[in-house]
Design a protein around this motif. Structure first.
Motif, PDB file in Angstrom:
ATOM      1  N   GLY A  15       0.810  -1.219   0.000  1.00 28.00           N
ATOM      2  CA  GLY A  15       0.000   0.000   0.000  1.00 28.00           C
ATOM      3  C   GLY A  15       0.841   1.265   0.000  1.00 28.00           C
ATOM      4  O   GLY A  15       0.563   2.207  -0.757  1.00 28.00           O
ATOM      5  N   VAL A  16       1.892   1.284   0.819  1.00 32.18           N
ATOM      6  CA  VAL A  16       2.756   2.476   0.906  1.00 32.18           C
ATOM      7  C   VAL A  16       3.462   2.722  -0.424  1.00 32.18           C
ATOM      8  O   VAL A  16       3.466   3.841  -0.949  1.00 32.18           O
ATOM      9  N   ILE A  17       4.058   1.674  -0.965  1.00 33.62           N
ATOM     10  CA  ILE A  17       4.793   1.824  -2.224  1.00 33.62           C
ATOM     11  C   ILE A  17       3.835   2.167  -3.369  1.00 33.62           C
ATOM     12  O   ILE A  17       4.113   3.071  -4.163  1.00 33.62           O
ATOM     13  N   SER A  18       2.691   1.496  -3.427  1.00 32.99           N
ATOM     14  CA  SER A  18       1.699   1.776  -4.479  1.00 32.99           C
ATOM     15  C   SER A  18       1.222   3.219  -4.411  1.00 32.99           C
ATOM     16  O   SER A  18       1.071   3.891  -5.436  1.00 32.99           O
ATOM     17  N   SER A  19       1.000   3.715  -3.200  1.00 36.91           N
ATOM     18  CA  SER A  19       0.557   5.095  -3.016  1.00 36.91           C
ATOM     19  C   SER A  19       1.608   6.084  -3.530  1.00 36.91           C
ATOM     20  O   SER A  19       1.277   7.047  -4.222  1.00 36.91           O
ATOM     21  N   CYS A  20       2.864   5.832  -3.210  1.00 36.47           N
ATOM     22  CA  CYS A  20       3.953   6.697  -3.703  1.00 36.47           C
ATOM     23  C   CYS A  20       3.977   6.715  -5.226  1.00 36.47           C
ATOM     24  O   CYS A  20       4.134   7.773  -5.847  1.00 36.47           O
ATOM     25  N   LEU A  21       3.816   5.537  -5.820  1.00 33.79           N
ATOM     26  CA  LEU A  21       3.870   5.437  -7.276  1.00 33.79           C
ATOM     27  C   LEU A  21       2.695   6.148  -7.943  1.00 33.79           C
ATOM     28  O   LEU A  21       2.887   6.878  -8.917  1.00 33.79           O
ATOM     29  N   THR A  22       1.484   5.935  -7.412  1.00 33.90           N
ATOM     30  CA  THR A  22       0.319   6.573  -8.037  1.00 33.90           C
ATOM     31  C   THR A  22       0.390   8.091  -7.898  1.00 33.90           C
ATOM     32  O   THR A  22      -0.028   8.810  -8.797  1.00 33.90           O
ATOM     33  N   GLN A  23       0.971   8.581  -6.798  1.00 38.21           N
ATOM     34  CA  GLN A  23       1.155  10.031  -6.651  1.00 38.21           C
ATOM     35  C   GLN A  23       2.114  10.576  -7.706  1.00 38.21           C
ATOM     36  O   GLN A  23       2.026  11.736  -8.096  1.00 38.21           O
ATOM     37  N   ASP A  24       3.039   9.720  -8.161  1.00 39.31           N
ATOM     38  CA  ASP A  24       3.981  10.119  -9.210  1.00 39.31           C
ATOM     39  C   ASP A  24       3.439   9.835 -10.610  1.00 39.31           C
ATOM     40  O   ASP A  24       4.158   9.949 -11.595  1.00 39.31           O
ATOM     41  N   ILE A  26       2.282   6.876 -11.803  1.00 38.56           N
ATOM     42  CA  ILE A  26       2.667   5.557 -12.310  1.00 38.56           C
ATOM     43  C   ILE A  26       1.565   4.553 -11.981  1.00 38.56           C
ATOM     44  O   ILE A  26       1.119   4.474 -10.842  1.00 38.56           O
ATOM     45  N   ALA A  27       1.133   3.809 -12.981  1.00 33.82           N
ATOM     46  CA  ALA A  27       0.130   2.758 -12.769  1.00 33.82           C
ATOM     47  C   ALA A  27       0.801   1.597 -12.041  1.00 33.82           C
ATOM     48  O   ALA A  27       1.983   1.325 -12.238  1.00 33.82           O
ATOM     49  N   VAL A  28       0.030   0.900 -11.197  1.00 33.71           N
ATOM     50  CA  VAL A  28       0.598  -0.145 -10.350  1.00 33.71           C
ATOM     51  C   VAL A  28      -0.082  -1.497 -10.572  1.00 33.71           C
ATOM     52  O   VAL A  28      -1.307  -1.583 -10.618  1.00 33.71           O
ATOM     53  N   ILE A  29       0.753  -2.524 -10.702  1.00 33.37           N
ATOM     54  CA  ILE A  29       0.315  -3.921 -10.696  1.00 33.37           C
ATOM     55  C   ILE A  29       0.971  -4.510  -9.449  1.00 33.37           C
ATOM     56  O   ILE A  29       2.123  -4.188  -9.154  1.00 33.37           O
ATOM     57  N   THR A  30       0.273  -5.374  -8.719  1.00 35.68           N
ATOM     58  CA  THR A  30       0.880  -5.940  -7.513  1.00 35.68           C
ATOM     59  C   THR A  30       0.934  -7.461  -7.563  1.00 35.68           C
ATOM     60  O   THR A  30       0.140  -8.102  -8.244  1.00 35.68           O
ATOM     61  N   ALA A  31       1.890  -7.991  -6.812  1.00 33.63           N
ATOM     62  CA  ALA A  31       2.019  -9.436  -6.625  1.00 33.63           C
ATOM     63  C   ALA A  31       2.529  -9.648  -5.207  1.00 33.63           C
ATOM     64  O   ALA A  31       3.282  -8.828  -4.690  1.00 33.63           O
ATOM     65  N   GLU A  32       2.089 -10.755  -4.577  1.00 29.18           N
ATOM     66  CA  GLU A  32       2.481 -11.013  -3.197  1.00 29.18           C
ATOM     67  C   GLU A  32       3.502 -12.133  -3.056  1.00 29.18           C
ATOM     68  O   GLU A  32       3.852 -12.517  -1.941  1.00 29.18           O
ATOM     69  N   SER A  33       3.991 -12.658  -4.180  1.00 25.86           N
ATOM     70  CA  SER A  33       5.034 -13.686  -4.145  1.00 25.86           C
ATOM     71  C   SER A  33       5.838 -13.605  -5.440  1.00 25.86           C
ATOM     72  O   SER A  33       5.379 -13.020  -6.436  1.00 25.86           O
ATOM     73  N   GLY A  34       7.012 -14.218  -5.423  1.00 27.17           N
ATOM     74  CA  GLY A  34       7.827 -14.256  -6.627  1.00 27.17           C
ATOM     75  C   GLY A  34       7.143 -15.008  -7.752  1.00 27.17           C
ATOM     76  O   GLY A  34       7.178 -14.599  -8.912  1.00 27.17           O
ATOM     77  N   GLU A  35       6.484 -16.114  -7.395  1.00 29.97           N
ATOM     78  CA  GLU A  35       5.786 -16.908  -8.404  1.00 29.97           C
ATOM     79  C   GLU A  35       4.669 -16.109  -9.063  1.00 29.97           C
ATOM     80  O   GLU A  35       4.478 -16.156 -10.275  1.00 29.97           O
ATOM     81  N   GLU A  36       3.910 -15.368  -8.246  1.00 29.50           N
ATOM     82  CA  GLU A  36       2.825 -14.543  -8.792  1.00 29.50           C
ATOM     83  C   GLU A  36       3.386 -13.461  -9.712  1.00 29.50           C
ATOM     84  O   GLU A  36       2.815 -13.159 -10.762  1.00 29.50           O
ATOM     85  N   ALA A  37       4.525 -12.890  -9.330  1.00 34.02           N
ATOM     86  CA  ALA A  37       5.156 -11.857 -10.167  1.00 34.02           C
ATOM     87  C   ALA A  37       5.560 -12.426 -11.524  1.00 34.02           C
ATOM     88  O   ALA A  37       5.268 -11.828 -12.562  1.00 34.02           O
ATOM     89  N   ILE A  38       6.202 -13.601 -11.514  1.00 32.11           N
ATOM     90  CA  ILE A  38       6.630 -14.230 -12.767  1.00 32.11           C
ATOM     91  C   ILE A  38       5.418 -14.533 -13.645  1.00 32.11           C
ATOM     92  O   ILE A  38       5.438 -14.303 -14.865  1.00 32.11           O
ATOM     93  N   GLU A  39       4.348 -15.002 -13.021  1.00 33.73           N
ATOM     94  CA  GLU A  39       3.111 -15.297 -13.746  1.00 33.73           C
ATOM     95  C   GLU A  39       2.549 -14.027 -14.400  1.00 33.73           C
ATOM     96  O   GLU A  39       2.163 -14.036 -15.571  1.00 33.73           O
ATOM     97  N   LYS A  40       2.509 -12.921 -13.652  1.00 33.62           N
ATOM     98  CA  LYS A  40       1.962 -11.669 -14.203  1.00 33.62           C
ATOM     99  C   LYS A  40       2.835 -11.144 -15.336  1.00 33.62           C
ATOM    100  O   LYS A  40       2.329 -10.545 -16.288  1.00 33.62           O
ATOM    101  N   LEU A  41       4.147 -11.381 -15.243  1.00 31.76           N
ATOM    102  CA  LEU A  41       5.058 -10.901 -16.282  1.00 31.76           C
ATOM    103  C   LEU A  41       4.903 -11.667 -17.596  1.00 31.76           C
ATOM    104  O   LEU A  41       5.346 -11.203 -18.634  1.00 31.76           O
ATOM    105  N   GLU A  42       4.255 -12.814 -17.551  1.00 35.22           N
ATOM    106  CA  GLU A  42       3.979 -13.549 -18.791  1.00 35.22           C
ATOM    107  C   GLU A  42       2.916 -12.844 -19.620  1.00 35.22           C
ATOM    108  O   GLU A  42       2.850 -13.036 -20.829  1.00 35.22           O
ATOM    109  N   HIS A  43       2.080 -12.024 -18.967  1.00 32.44           N
ATOM    110  CA  HIS A  43       0.967 -11.357 -19.648  1.00 32.44           C
ATOM    111  C   HIS A  43       1.138  -9.849 -19.762  1.00 32.44           C
ATOM    112  O   HIS A  43       0.451  -9.216 -20.559  1.00 32.44           O
ATOM    113  N   GLN A  44       1.998  -9.269 -18.938  1.00 30.50           N
ATOM    114  CA  GLN A  44       2.187  -7.821 -18.933  1.00 30.50           C
ATOM    115  C   GLN A  44       3.679  -7.508 -18.843  1.00 30.50           C
ATOM    116  O   GLN A  44       4.435  -8.247 -18.214  1.00 30.50           O
ATOM    117  N   THR A  45       4.087  -6.395 -19.452  1.00 32.42           N
ATOM    118  CA  THR A  45       5.475  -5.963 -19.371  1.00 32.42           C
ATOM    119  C   THR A  45       5.504  -4.557 -18.769  1.00 32.42           C
ATOM    120  O   THR A  45       5.252  -3.579 -19.474  1.00 32.42           O
TER     121      THR A  45
END
Length: 121
Positions: A15-24, A26-45
Motif C-alpha cells: 500500500g505504501v509503495i503503491s501510493s507513492c507510485l500513483t502520486q507520481d 505511475i500505474a501499479v500492478i501488484t504481486a504477493e510472491s515471486g511466483e505470482e510476479a513471474i506469472e503476471k510478467l507472462e501477460h504484462q510488461t
C-alpha cells in the motif's frame, strides 16, 4: 503512463509503495510472491519492477536473477526494497542484477528520485 509491478508479501508495504507510485503518476500492478510476479510478467510488461527480498517461496534475489537472465525481462529496471538493509545485502542485491537497492521503511522522495533516474534511461 509508466507501469510498475510491485512485489511484496506485506500488504502494508504494498500500500505504501503503491501510493507513492500513483502520486507520481505511475500505474501499479501488484504481486504477493515471486511466483505470482513471474506469472503476471507472462501477460504484462511493466516499465519498472519493485521487489522485496523476503517473499514466500522464492526470494527476491532469486526472482531478480531470473528476470535479468531472460531476454523478455532483462531490460526492465528492478529496484529491490527490503528491510534487509546492510551493506552486504545491498551489495548482494546489486550483484543479482538489481538496478537500485532501497532499505525499508521507504522514503517517498528517495523512491521517486530513484524511479526518475531509472525510467529516463
Amino acid at each position: 503512463m509508466a507501469t510498475a509491478l510491485v512485489v511484496d508479501d506485506s500488504r502494508t508495504d504494498l500500500g505504501v509503495i503503491s501510493s507513492c507510485l500513483t502520486q507520481d503518476g505511475i500505474a501499479v500492478i501488484t504481486a504477493e510472491s515471486g511466483e505470482e510476479a513471474i506469472e503476471k510478467l507472462e501477460h504484462q510488461t511493466p516499465d519498472l519492477i519493485i521487489l522485496d527480498v523476503v517473499l514466500p517461496g522464492r526470494s527476491g534475489f532469486e526472482v531478480c536473477r531470473q528476470l535479468k537472465a531472460e531476454p523478455k525481462t532483462s531490460k526492465i529496471p528492478v529496484i529491490i526494497c527490503s528491510t534487509k538493509g546492510t551493506e552486504m545485502d545491498k551489495f548482494w542485491g546489486l550483484k543479482q542484477g538489481a538496478d537500485a537497492y532501497l532499505p525499508k521503511p521507504i522514503k517517498p522522495n528517495e523512491l521517486s528520485q530513484t524511479i526518475s533516474k531509472l525510467l529516463v534511461k
